[in-house]
Design a protein around this motif. Structure first.
Motif, PDB file in Angstrom:
ATOM      1  N   THR A   1       0.851  -1.186   0.000  1.00  0.00           N
ATOM      2  CA  THR A   1       0.000   0.000   0.000  1.00  0.00           C
ATOM      3  C   THR A   1       0.883   1.231   0.000  1.00  0.00           C
ATOM      4  OG1 THR A   1      -1.667  -1.186   1.274  1.00  0.00           O
ATOM      5  CG2 THR A   1      -1.857   1.200   1.185  1.00  0.00           C
ATOM      6  N   ASN A   2       0.624   2.158  -0.915  1.00  0.00           N
ATOM      7  CA  ASN A   2       1.415   3.374  -1.047  1.00  0.00           C
ATOM      8  C   ASN A   2       0.510   4.593  -1.089  1.00  0.00           C
ATOM      9  OD1 ASN A   2       3.995   1.947  -1.546  1.00  0.00           O
ATOM     10  ND2 ASN A   2       2.972   1.318  -3.419  1.00  0.00           N
ATOM     11  N   LEU A   3       1.054   5.726  -0.684  1.00  0.00           N
ATOM     12  CA  LEU A   3       0.362   6.999  -0.828  1.00  0.00           C
ATOM     13  C   LEU A   3       0.508   7.451  -2.273  1.00  0.00           C
ATOM     14  CD1 LEU A   3      -1.032   9.518   0.443  1.00  0.00           C
ATOM     15  CD2 LEU A   3       1.262  10.432   0.800  1.00  0.00           C
ATOM     16  N   LEU A   4      -0.589   7.878  -2.876  1.00  0.00           N
ATOM     17  CA  LEU A   4      -0.600   8.344  -4.257  1.00  0.00           C
ATOM     18  C   LEU A   4      -0.957   9.825  -4.262  1.00  0.00           C
ATOM     19  CD1 LEU A   4      -0.689   7.745  -7.365  1.00  0.00           C
ATOM     20  CD2 LEU A   4      -3.116   7.285  -7.053  1.00  0.00           C
ATOM     21  N   ALA A   5      -0.138  10.656  -4.892  1.00  0.00           N
ATOM     22  CA  ALA A   5      -0.430  12.082  -5.002  1.00  0.00           C
ATOM     23  C   ALA A   5       0.040  12.584  -6.363  1.00  0.00           C
ATOM     24  CB  ALA A   5       0.251  12.871  -3.889  1.00  0.00           C
ATOM     25  N   ALA A   6      -0.707  13.531  -6.931  1.00  0.00           N
ATOM     26  CA  ALA A   6      -0.348  14.094  -8.236  1.00  0.00           C
ATOM     27  C   ALA A   6      -0.981  15.469  -8.396  1.00  0.00           C
ATOM     28  CB  ALA A   6      -0.806  13.170  -9.368  1.00  0.00           C
ATOM     29  N   ILE A   7      -0.320  16.316  -9.167  1.00  0.00           N
ATOM     30  CA  ILE A   7      -0.880  17.608  -9.569  1.00  0.00           C
ATOM     31  C   ILE A   7      -0.643  17.770 -11.062  1.00  0.00           C
ATOM     32  CG2 ILE A   7      -0.649  18.747  -7.329  1.00  0.00           C
ATOM     33  CD1 ILE A   7       1.893  20.083  -8.377  1.00  0.00           C
ATOM     34  N   GLY A   8      -1.482  18.595 -11.695  1.00  0.00           N
ATOM     35  CA  GLY A   8      -1.305  18.826 -13.118  1.00  0.00           C
ATOM     36  C   GLY A   8      -2.427  19.644 -13.714  1.00  0.00           C
ATOM     37  N   PHE A   9      -2.600  19.479 -15.021  1.00  0.00           N
ATOM     38  CA  PHE A   9      -3.566  20.258 -15.775  1.00  0.00           C
ATOM     39  C   PHE A   9      -4.353  19.341 -16.699  1.00  0.00           C
ATOM     40  CE2 PHE A   9       0.191  22.760 -14.867  1.00  0.00           C
ATOM     41  CZ  PHE A   9      -0.355  23.872 -14.259  1.00  0.00           C
TER      42      PHE A   9
END
Length: 195
Positions: A110-118
């Motif tokens: 189990t991992n933390l998933l994070a992302a930002i973008g357009f």
């Protein structure tokens, strides 16, 4: 918004030094999501529901970083001026993020998933009541994801995450109306396959 971006940047920095290098991988994801939206139609706010179906490709770099793009079909429905209104669009996202596992080795299931973008939004249909309205332009949105990545096997994985989207600019209809998505908050579930 600034606090969310700062939080993700800090986690990205921590992730850079916390994991051993892994092989680069390409993965394909099928995603479905549902949530709530806040829409500005001619400067009047309305609440509605949103849903999406996506086919995404993700390139997973060393240290858990990933770059994701693909195509999504989105639909937002809401009531304004006693009419049911439906907005449909195709979106092309470009997101940078990571899978963050605690510890030196990326052996956690189990991992933390994070992302930002357009995203670039291409509007295909606006229906007000039973009348289709022509659209004069498209727009861009800021998107942020935060959730969990569950490794099911060496090839299969499952992502469950919260998605927040906000439009940068308004979209004009041919009849003179305009709208902007102020907030679109969804829970997305995706199943992926690593190559």
């Amino acid at each position: 918004m600034k606090k969310k971006i700062l939080f993700i940047v800090v986690l990205l920095s921590i992730n850079l030094f916390s994991q051993e290098n892994n092989d680069n991988r390409f993965s394909i994801l099928f995603q479905n999501g549902m949530g709530l939206s806040e829409i500005s139609l001619n400067s009047n706010l309305h609440s509605g529901t949103s849903q999406n179906i996506s086919l995404l490709g993700s390139y997973n770099f060393k240290n858990g970083y990933l770059l994701t793009t693909g195509v999504s079909q989105n639909q937002i429905t809401f009531i304004a001026n006693t009419f049911n209104q439906k907005i449909e669009a195709y979106s092309i996202p470009l997101k940078f993020g990571f899978n963050f596992s605690v510890g030196k080795k990326k052996t956690s299931k189990t991992n933390l998933l994070a992302a930002i973008g357009f995203t670039y939004n291409i509007y295909s249909n606006v229906n007000i009541g039973d009348v289709d309205v022509e659209i004069n332009d498209n727009n861009y949105s800021f998107v942020a994801d935060l959730g969990a990545n569950f490794i099911l096997s060496d090839k299969l994985f499952l992502n469950i995450y919260f998605n927040n989207t906000t439009d940068f600019n308004e979209v004009d209809f041919a009849n003179g109306d305009n709208f902007k998505i102020k907030k679109k908050k969804k829970i997305n579930i995706s199943i992926g396959y690593n190559f």
